[in-house]
Design a protein around this motif. Structure first.
Motif, PDB file in Angstrom:
ATOM      1  N   ASP A  66      -5.141   0.897  -3.911  1.00  0.00           N
ATOM      2  CA  ASP A  66      -6.155   1.086  -2.867  1.00  0.00           C
ATOM      3  C   ASP A  66      -7.471   0.417  -3.252  1.00  0.00           C
ATOM      4  N   GLN A  67      -7.741   0.312  -4.562  1.00  0.00           N
ATOM      5  CA  GLN A  67      -8.940  -0.378  -5.004  1.00  0.00           C
ATOM      6  C   GLN A  67      -8.874  -1.871  -4.679  1.00  0.00           C
TER       7      GLN A  67
ATOM      8  N   LEU B  41      -5.700  -0.692  -9.301  1.00  0.00           N
ATOM      9  CA  LEU B  41      -5.132   0.356  -8.461  1.00  0.00           C
ATOM     10  C   LEU B  41      -4.944  -0.202  -7.055  1.00  0.00           C
TER      11      LEU B  41
ATOM     12  N   ASP C  84      -9.022  -2.187  -0.771  1.00  0.00           N
ATOM     13  CA  ASP C  84     -10.236  -1.737  -0.087  1.00  0.00           C
ATOM     14  C   ASP C  84     -11.512  -2.340  -0.670  1.00  0.00           C
ATOM     15  N   ASP C  85     -11.462  -2.737  -1.928  1.00  0.00           N
ATOM     16  CA  ASP C  85     -12.646  -3.336  -2.558  1.00  0.00           C
ATOM     17  C   ASP C  85     -12.222  -4.540  -3.397  1.00  0.00           C
TER      18      ASP C  85
ATOM     19  N   GLN D  96      -9.876 -11.303  -1.323  1.00  0.00           N
ATOM     20  CA  GLN D  96     -10.688 -10.998  -0.137  1.00  0.00           C
ATOM     21  C   GLN D  96     -10.155 -11.746   1.079  1.00  0.00           C
TER      22      GLN D  96
ATOM     23  N   HIS E  12     -12.199  -8.022  -5.247  1.00  0.00           N
ATOM     24  CA  HIS E  12     -13.289  -8.757  -5.895  1.00  0.00           C
ATOM     25  C   HIS E  12     -13.074 -10.261  -5.900  1.00  0.00           C
ATOM     26  N   HIS E  13     -11.833 -10.692  -6.109  1.00  0.00           N
ATOM     27  CA  HIS E  13     -11.580 -12.127  -6.217  1.00  0.00           C
ATOM     28  C   HIS E  13     -11.600 -12.766  -4.820  1.00  0.00           C
ATOM     29  N   PRO E  14     -12.176 -13.967  -4.706  1.00  0.00           N
ATOM     30  CA  PRO E  14     -12.242 -14.619  -3.393  1.00  0.00           C
ATOM     31  C   PRO E  14     -10.883 -14.684  -2.694  1.00  0.00           C
TER      32      PRO E  14
ATOM     33  N   GLU F  39      -6.103 -11.079  -9.701  1.00  0.00           N
ATOM     34  CA  GLU F  39      -6.735  -9.759  -9.681  1.00  0.00           C
ATOM     35  C   GLU F  39      -5.676  -8.689  -9.883  1.00  0.00           C
ATOM     36  N   THR F  40      -6.038  -7.624 -10.620  1.00  0.00           N
ATOM     37  CA  THR F  40      -5.122  -6.497 -10.790  1.00  0.00           C
ATOM     38  C   THR F  40      -5.911  -5.206 -10.640  1.00  0.00           C
TER      39      THR F  40
ATOM     40  N   SER G 289      -8.585  -9.898   4.310  1.00  0.00           N
ATOM     41  CA  SER G 289      -9.260 -10.081   5.593  1.00  0.00           C
ATOM     42  C   SER G 289      -8.389 -10.841   6.591  1.00  0.00           C
TER      43      SER G 289
ATOM     44  N   ARG H 231       0.824  -1.203   0.000  1.00  0.00           N
ATOM     45  CA  ARG H 231       0.000   0.000   0.000  1.00  0.00           C
ATOM     46  C   ARG H 231       0.862   1.258   0.000  1.00  0.00           C
TER      47      ARG H 231
END
Lengths: 251, 259
Positions: free
Chosen positions: B238-239, B236, B242-243, B250, B245-247, B233-234, B254, B217
């Protein structure tokens, strides 16, 4: 589909003495979170939102907590990826869709056009308050001395004691960190500003300073979208209220 | 701006060790001044990918093109071995996780920095020493240690010396493999701050492999998340953080402990 190069200007926005051009155009925006680690739970936040914000105008996002105000604000900053719709921002002579733009494009918009004051300061180890504030201006090409001078002016206005300017804000109080964050957000004269509860942990005196900063930004033509829980602040700066739940815009 | 040609272009890169596919079908572009973070758990293929990108491991498949100063975008594996080595010593830098792999442990600190300068043709002893001193100061090293060999240095100092050695030739692209791995948190913070400053000041492009999302970060504009050799997943930085999408992303995000 509207042509992004020729945004339509509604009559109500030209009723002012001078014509105010839209700089934000949100079209049919939708966002649903899918939580794969929690059994693939799907959490729809909003859908079908459309919103237009003109230069010099301040729109306050409204709704009970959990209705997606912060999610909308973060989507405008491209911090969240909306699943549907477009977020057109006026970037220099271009229109950029923050929902689909390539990363280096988004970074350029953030550097030059779009400021964001988050709810909490993200502290960077060892960087003094003055440099945290000066950084966005310096990154834009301003020389370090000039950027620091502007940073000092903002820190002083926001009542951060001079003795703290050389310290890294990790040990500052919540209110002090928030003021450093606000100073950083206002260091560059961005054409568009996003504010997520900028006055949440501030006393009355500092709240008044923030109100002044927002008004000054509007006066120089910045479009502002913000979440203001404080009624007094909202009344002082907002021209319109946008209900995130219904998608209705009221004066 | 969009029409700008990339500094590095990677097309369908795969590498297998025998029957083990370490990284599979990776494609991306890196533009000048961009910092790309590669994150994922150990064994996800990050280091293999970095080795293939930095001309140190011939990939089983795919193409790595670099914008050579004199020739433009060129397949780096079409270069001769000496040309590749020259590139690695001049226009590129490689900061290894273990300073032992990136430094000459028994020649002096000044010699470690000066060696790279001599590779680009510097011959004047006084100038080489002067530039070496300048760089040791930039990475906050005590100049009193310039004649000491890095085998006597602490891990944090060795890592800073490795950075000075790599940046002294003003490379355009730097590869870093867990640059802060194995350091105390306070030493790590200092190194991160230093790297962050240098990347901005010198407008470096960099590819940084790390398993530490906080490091990613702080340093990276853009992230690439790897799992089992594949990019899942690729986006930005912070995107992605913070958000996600791929399991797998995540799960990764987390799983970070809050301090």
């Amino acid at each position: 589909m509207n042509d992004p190069q020729r945004p339509s200007v509604q009559a109500s926005e030209t009723s002012q003495t001078e014509e105010r051009l839209p700089v934000i155009r949100v079209e049919d925006l939708g966002k649903t979170f899918t939580l794969h680690v929690q059994g693939g739970a799907r959490i729809p936040v909003f859908s079908g939102l459309s919103l237009q914000v003109a230069a010099g105008e301040c729109v306050a996002l409204f709704g009970p907590s959990g209705t997606g105000k912060s999610t909308l604000l973060r989507s405008l900053y491209a911090n969240y990826k909306p699943g549907q719709g477009h977020i057109w921002l006026r970037h220099g002579e271009d229109w950029v869709d923050m929902a689909t733009a390539a990363p280096h494009r988004v970074l350029a918009v953030r550097r030059e056009t779009l400021g964001y004051v988050s709810q909490f300061l993200r502290v960077i180890p060892r960087i003094p308050a003055r440099d945290i504030v000066a950084e966005p201006l310096h990154a834009l090409g301003s020389d370090l001395a000039a950027a620091r001078q502007k940073a000092e002016g903002l820190l002083a206005r926001l009542n951060i004691p001079k003795a703290m300017w050389d310290l890294a804000p990790a040990t500052f109080s919540g209110g002090e960190q928030q003021r450093v964050n606000i100073a950083r957000g206002f260091a560059v004269d961005y054409p568009i500003l996003l504010l997520d509860e900028p006055t949440a942990s501030l006393d009355a005196g500092n709240r008044a300073v923030v109100i002044d900063l927002i008004r000054e930004a509007k006066a120089r033509g910045a479009a502002v979208v913000g979440i203001f829980h404080d009624d007094e602040v909202r009344a002082a700066v907002a021209d319109k209220i946008f209900d995130v739940q219904t998608g209705a815009l009221a004066a | 701006m969009n029409a700008m040609s990339p500094l590095l272009r990677v097309h369908n890169l795969s590498h297998a060790f025998g029957s083990l596919l370490a990284c599979s079908d990776v494609s991306f572009e890196l533009h000048s001044g961009e910092v790309l973070g590669v994150v994922g758990e150990s064994g996800s293929g990050k280091t293999t990918l970095l080795n293939c990108l930095s001309a140190r491991l011939v990939p089983t498949n795919g193409i790595v093109e670099y914008d050579l100063r004199d020739r433009g975008l060129t397949d780096i594996y079409s270069l001769s071995e000496p040309e590749r080595r020259f590139l690695l010593r001049t226009d590129w830098g490689v900061v290894m996780q273990n300073p032992r792999d990136g430094l000459r442990m028994s020649i002096s600190a000044g010699g470690n920095v000066g060696e790279r300068l001599m590779a680009v043709g510097a011959r004047h002893y006084g100038e080489i020493r002067g530039t070496a001193e300048e760089w040791l100061e930039k990475v906050e090293m005590d100049l009193g240690r310039i004649d000491d060999a890095p085998k006597h240095f602490s891990g944090g100092m060795q890592q800073r010396l490795q950075i000075a050695r790599n940046l002294v030739t003003k490379p355009r692209l730097v590869f870093m493999d867990e640059p802060t791995g194995g350091l105390d948190v306070s030493v790590q913070a200092r190194l991160l701050d230093l790297l962050r400053g240098l990347v901005r000041e010198l407008k470096l492009s960099a590819i940084i492999v790390t398993h530490d999302l906080a490091v990613a970060r702080l340093l990276a504009d853009r992230l690439m998340v790897m799992k089992d050799g594949k990019v899942v997943e690729t986006g930005l930085t912070d995107q992605v953080l913070d958000d996600p999408h791929h399991p797998y992303t995540q799960l990764l995000v987390s799983s970070v402990l809050q301090v």
